[in-house]
Design a protein around this motif. Structure first.
Motif, PDB file in Angstrom:
ATOM      1  N   GLU A   1       0.866  -1.178   0.000  1.00  0.00           N
ATOM      2  CA  GLU A   1       0.000   0.000   0.000  1.00  0.00           C
ATOM      3  C   GLU A   1       0.902   1.226   0.000  1.00  0.00           C
ATOM      4  O   GLU A   1       1.899   1.262   0.721  1.00  0.00           O
TER       5      GLU A   1
ATOM      6  N   TYR B   1      -4.595   0.294   7.507  1.00  0.00           N
ATOM      7  CA  TYR B   1      -3.286  -0.228   7.110  1.00  0.00           C
ATOM      8  C   TYR B   1      -2.826  -1.376   8.014  1.00  0.00           C
ATOM      9  O   TYR B   1      -1.683  -1.807   7.938  1.00  0.00           O
TER      10      TYR B   1
ATOM     11  N   PHE C   1      -5.700   5.135  10.913  1.00  0.00           N
ATOM     12  CA  PHE C   1      -4.636   4.323  10.330  1.00  0.00           C
ATOM     13  C   PHE C   1      -4.928   2.829  10.405  1.00  0.00           C
ATOM     14  O   PHE C   1      -4.154   2.030   9.888  1.00  0.00           O
TER      15      PHE C   1
ATOM     16  N   ASP D   1      -1.286  13.389  -0.842  1.00  0.00           N
ATOM     17  CA  ASP D   1      -2.743  13.204  -0.875  1.00  0.00           C
ATOM     18  C   ASP D   1      -3.440  14.000   0.226  1.00  0.00           C
ATOM     19  O   ASP D   1      -4.636  14.271   0.145  1.00  0.00           O
ATOM     20  N   TYR D   2      -2.699  14.341   1.257  1.00  0.00           N
ATOM     21  CA  TYR D   2      -3.276  15.041   2.410  1.00  0.00           C
ATOM     22  C   TYR D   2      -2.897  16.520   2.450  1.00  0.00           C
ATOM     23  O   TYR D   2      -3.236  17.217   3.402  1.00  0.00           O
TER      24      TYR D   2
ATOM     25  N   LEU E   1       5.996   4.445   2.234  1.00  0.00           N
ATOM     26  CA  LEU E   1       5.818   5.859   2.543  1.00  0.00           C
ATOM     27  C   LEU E   1       6.447   6.603   1.372  1.00  0.00           C
ATOM     28  O   LEU E   1       7.664   6.651   1.241  1.00  0.00           O
TER      29      LEU E   1
ATOM     30  N   PHE F   1       1.427   5.051   0.971  1.00  0.00           N
ATOM     31  CA  PHE F   1       0.932   6.148   1.796  1.00  0.00           C
ATOM     32  C   PHE F   1       1.622   7.405   1.284  1.00  0.00           C
ATOM     33  O   PHE F   1       2.826   7.585   1.465  1.00  0.00           O
ATOM     34  N   ASP F   2       0.858   8.246   0.610  1.00  0.00           N
ATOM     35  CA  ASP F   2       1.394   9.436  -0.048  1.00  0.00           C
ATOM     36  C   ASP F   2       0.933  10.685   0.697  1.00  0.00           C
ATOM     37  O   ASP F   2      -0.254  11.036   0.676  1.00  0.00           O
TER      38      ASP F   2
ATOM     39  N   LEU G   1       1.911   5.119  11.536  1.00  0.00           N
ATOM     40  CA  LEU G   1       1.895   3.885  10.749  1.00  0.00           C
ATOM     41  C   LEU G   1       2.562   2.710  11.462  1.00  0.00           C
ATOM     42  O   LEU G   1       2.047   1.592  11.431  1.00  0.00           O
TER      43      LEU G   1
ATOM     44  N   ALA H   1       4.002  10.720  10.178  1.00  0.00           N
ATOM     45  CA  ALA H   1       3.367   9.583   9.500  1.00  0.00           C
ATOM     46  C   ALA H   1       3.904   8.264  10.019  1.00  0.00           C
ATOM     47  O   ALA H   1       3.125   7.350  10.327  1.00  0.00           O
TER      48      ALA H   1
ATOM     49  N   ILE I   1       3.733  -1.237   3.793  1.00  0.00           N
ATOM     50  CA  ILE I   1       3.471   0.130   3.337  1.00  0.00           C
ATOM     51  C   ILE I   1       4.724   0.737   2.702  1.00  0.00           C
ATOM     52  O   ILE I   1       5.832   0.529   3.192  1.00  0.00           O
TER      53      ILE I   1
END
Length: 169
Positions: free
Chosen positions: A15, A119, A116, A21-22, A126, A17-18, A146, A142, A124
């Motif tokens: 996955e 996840y 979170f 995006d936030y 990052l 986690f960008d 995470l 983050a 992940i």
């Protein structure tokens, strides 16, 4: 006869986690208190209050604002608080410091509200490179969130990720 190219990353359980995006949309503005100081260094309370009263605060409507002082003036704590009190009806967020401090504060707020658990036990990545000004501190925030739930964390891009964490079995 050519073989099909298989995208192993797309087919993996990784996955991404960008933090981009936030990234909160909005104008970032830095206000320099020294503009309201006598010769940029001396705070004269009556003149300071009058200058703030006459300033056009509506220009900061929906801005994210960082309050700082460009000079080496010694500013009493109440001065920044007073500036903030004028910004409250207009600004989306106000912090003491520079724009980098503002970005850090924004990400701290945003990441503290993410669930979170989606996840849980997943590997992940990052995501590293970003086009937006994601502060390094956001990556620290983050990973703190995470690492509690994920199976593993790598940093960068799928093709060249650096391992950061792997939960012991």
């Amino acid at each position: 006869m050519a073989e099909d190219i298989i995208n192993k990353v797309a087919n993996s359980s990784l996955e991404v986690f960008d933090l981009e995006d936030y990234y909160p949309k909005g104008i970032r503005t830095q206000i320099d208190i020294s503009q309201w100081l006598y010769e940029g260094f001396i705070l004269k309370e009556k003149e300071f209050r009058e200058a703030l009263k006459n300033h056009n605060w509506s220009q900061y409507q929906d801005h994210f604002v960082a309050i700082h002082c460009d000079t080496d003036a010694i500013i009493p704590a109440w001065a920044s608080i007073l500036v903030t009190s004028h910004l409250i009806p207009y600004a989306r967020k106000t912090v003491i410091g520079n724009v980098s401090d503002l970005e850090t504060s924004l990400y701290q707020d945003i990441l503290s509200k993410i669930d979170f658990s989606m996840y849980q036990d997943k590997p992940i990545i990052l995501k590293g490179c970003s086009k937006k000004p994601v502060p390094e501190s956001a990556y620290i925030f983050a990973i703190q969130h995470l690492q509690i739930v994920v199976k593993s964390i790598m940093y960068g891009e799928a093709c060249s990720a650096v391992p950061l964490f792997k939960r012991a079995k």
